[in-house]
Design a protein around this motif. Structure first.
Motif, short mmCIF file in Angstrom:
data_model
loop_
_atom_site.label_atom_id
_atom_site.label_comp_id
_atom_site.label_asym_id
_atom_site.label_seq_id
_atom_site.Cartn_x
_atom_site.Cartn_y
_atom_site.Cartn_z
N ASN A 119 16.38 13.25 102.03
CA ASN A 119 15.11 13.97 101.95
C ASN A 119 13.92 13.01 102.08
O ASN A 119 13.15 12.83 101.13
CB ASN A 119 15.03 14.75 100.62
N PRO A 120 13.74 12.38 103.25
CA PRO A 120 12.58 11.49 103.42
C PRO A 120 11.29 12.31 103.37
O PRO A 120 11.25 13.45 103.84
CB PRO A 120 12.81 10.89 104.81
N ARG A 121 10.22 11.72 102.81
CA ARG A 121 8.98 12.47 102.62
C ARG A 121 7.91 11.54 102.05
O ARG A 121 8.18 10.38 101.76
CB ARG A 121 9.21 13.61 101.62
N PHE A 122 6.73 12.08 101.88
CA PHE A 122 5.76 11.40 101.03
C PHE A 122 5.20 12.41 100.03
O PHE A 122 5.11 13.61 100.31
CB PHE A 122 4.65 10.71 101.83
N GLU A 123 4.85 11.91 98.86
CA GLU A 123 4.23 12.72 97.82
C GLU A 123 2.91 12.05 97.44
O GLU A 123 2.89 10.87 97.09
CB GLU A 123 5.15 12.82 96.60
N LEU A 124 1.84 12.78 97.54
CA LEU A 124 0.51 12.24 97.26
C LEU A 124 -0.17 13.07 96.18
O LEU A 124 -0.23 14.29 96.26
CB LEU A 124 -0.34 12.26 98.53
N GLU A 125 -0.68 12.38 95.16
CA GLU A 125 -1.49 13.03 94.13
C GLU A 125 -2.90 12.45 94.18
O GLU A 125 -3.08 11.23 94.28
CB GLU A 125 -0.89 12.81 92.75
N LEU A 126 -3.90 13.32 94.11
CA LEU A 126 -5.30 12.93 94.13
C LEU A 126 -5.94 13.32 92.80
O LEU A 126 -5.82 14.48 92.36
CB LEU A 126 -6.03 13.60 95.29
N PHE A 127 -6.63 12.37 92.17
CA PHE A 127 -7.25 12.59 90.87
C PHE A 127 -8.74 12.28 90.96
O PHE A 127 -9.13 11.18 91.33
CB PHE A 127 -6.62 11.68 89.80
N GLY A 128 -9.58 13.25 90.59
CA GLY A 128 -11.02 13.01 90.56
C GLY A 128 -11.39 12.05 89.44
O GLY A 128 -10.92 12.20 88.31
N GLU A 129 -12.22 11.08 89.76
CA GLU A 129 -12.56 10.05 88.76
C GLU A 129 -13.43 10.56 87.62
O GLU A 129 -13.58 9.88 86.61
CB GLU A 129 -13.25 8.87 89.44
N SER A 130 -14.02 11.76 87.77
CA SER A 130 -14.80 12.31 86.65
C SER A 130 -13.89 12.73 85.50
O SER A 130 -14.30 12.72 84.35
CB SER A 130 -15.64 13.49 87.13
N TYR A 131 -12.63 13.08 85.83
CA TYR A 131 -11.69 13.54 84.81
C TYR A 131 -10.59 12.54 84.49
O TYR A 131 -9.99 12.58 83.42
CB TYR A 131 -11.02 14.85 85.27
N TYR A 132 -10.29 11.64 85.44
CA TYR A 132 -9.12 10.76 85.29
C TYR A 132 -9.51 9.30 85.48
O TYR A 132 -10.48 8.98 86.18
CB TYR A 132 -8.04 11.13 86.32
N ASN A 133 -8.71 8.43 84.87
CA ASN A 133 -8.87 6.99 85.09
C ASN A 133 -7.50 6.36 85.31
O ASN A 133 -6.48 6.96 84.99
CB ASN A 133 -9.62 6.30 83.94
N LEU A 134 -7.50 5.17 85.88
CA LEU A 134 -6.24 4.49 86.20
C LEU A 134 -6.19 3.17 85.46
O LEU A 134 -7.11 2.36 85.52
CB LEU A 134 -6.18 4.24 87.71
N LYS A 135 -5.08 2.94 84.74
CA LYS A 135 -4.88 1.69 84.02
C LYS A 135 -3.71 0.93 84.64
O LYS A 135 -2.67 1.52 84.94
CB LYS A 135 -4.59 1.97 82.54
N TYR A 136 -3.90 -0.37 84.84
CA TYR A 136 -2.87 -1.20 85.45
C TYR A 136 -2.13 -1.97 84.35
O TYR A 136 -2.75 -2.64 83.53
CB TYR A 136 -3.48 -2.20 86.42
N ILE A 137 -0.81 -1.86 84.38
CA ILE A 137 0.02 -2.63 83.45
C ILE A 137 1.13 -3.30 84.25
O ILE A 137 1.93 -2.62 84.90
CB ILE A 137 0.63 -1.74 82.35
N VAL A 138 1.19 -4.63 84.22
CA VAL A 138 2.27 -5.37 84.86
C VAL A 138 3.06 -6.07 83.76
O VAL A 138 2.51 -6.87 83.01
CB VAL A 138 1.73 -6.40 85.88
N SER A 139 4.34 -5.74 83.64
CA SER A 139 5.17 -6.32 82.58
C SER A 139 6.34 -7.09 83.19
O SER A 139 6.74 -6.84 84.33
CB SER A 139 5.69 -5.21 81.66
N ARG A 140 6.88 -7.99 82.43
CA ARG A 140 8.00 -8.81 82.88
C ARG A 140 9.32 -8.04 82.71
O ARG A 140 9.54 -7.39 81.68
CB ARG A 140 8.05 -10.11 82.10
N ASN A 141 10.19 -8.12 83.75
CA ASN A 141 11.49 -7.46 83.66
C ASN A 141 12.42 -8.21 82.71
O ASN A 141 12.54 -9.43 82.77
CB ASN A 141 12.16 -7.41 85.05
#
Length: 210
Positions: A119-141
């Motif tokens: 089932n090849p495909r793409f899934e895209l979600e769009l979030f308006g910045e007035s309601y949502y924010n994005l936090k980056y977390i990079v952790s060690r495996n």
């Protein structure tokens, strides 16, 4: 209806615009849509994205700045487009649908690569910045995962030159032929596409856009 969230799923192997460009005599890239050949595939894919986008989000128009989360699922781990080139191709179709005003609205984007043979495909979600924010977390495996190593890309320029320039090795070399009409090509009338894999004559190139 102006909203701050949308989700789009488009089935099929994601493709990138760069593999379907033709170049005119001035070096400008053009994407044909009515040649009846392989190069029309991108234009059809863009229309598919726009159709699915509108069908899955009827009446929605997002005009504010956006966060995009894109998950791309390829058939194969070995043979697929560069994921870094996929985003532009997808957002051209999203913009064409009218769901967003301009792809410049995408101010933050996270792209993830996965594999799904069935089932090849793409899934895209769009979030308006007035309601949502994005936090980056990079952790060690822990434990460390197995590495996914990549090989250097092939030297495509050398391949292209070998196609266009006849090789004199003691045998008479045949001229390259237009892949639409089949006539032999002179060096001054060759128009290449698909990284030199496709060669057409000027006459056929001009007919594509009439």
């Amino acid at each position: 209806m102006d909203k701050s969230y949308a989700k789009i799923i488009v089935k099929g192997s994601p493709i990138t615009k760069s593999n379907f460009k033709l170049f005119n005599v001035k070096g400008r890239a053009i994407l044909p849509y009515n040649s009846g050949k392989y190069h029309d595939r991108y234009a059809v894919y863009e229309e598919q994205i726009a159709y699915e986008c509108r069908s899955q989000n009827p009446g929605t128009v997002i005009s504010e700045s956006l966060i995009a989360i894109l998950k791309v699922y390829y058939k194969s781990r070995k043979r697929h487009p560069d994921t870094s080139n996929i985003t532009k191709s997808i957002f051209d179709g999203i913009e064409k649908s009218g769901l967003i005003i301009n792809d410049a609205q995408i101010r933050k984007i996270v792209t993830e690569e996965f594999y799904d043979r069935e089932n090849p495909r793409f899934e895209l979600e769009l979030f308006g910045e007035s309601y949502y924010n994005l936090k980056y977390i990079v952790s060690r495996n822990d434990p460390i995962k197995e590495k996914i190593n990549y090989s250097p890309p092939p030297n495509r320029k050398k391949i292209h030159k070998s196609i266009v320039k006849p090789q004199n090795c003691g045998k008479k070399s045949s001229s390259p032929k237009c892949q639409i009409c089949g006539k032999p090509l002179q060096r001054d009338e060759i128009i290449s596409a698909n990284n030199g894999k496709t060669l057409i004559c000027k006459d056929c190139f001009n007919k594509l856009f009439k």
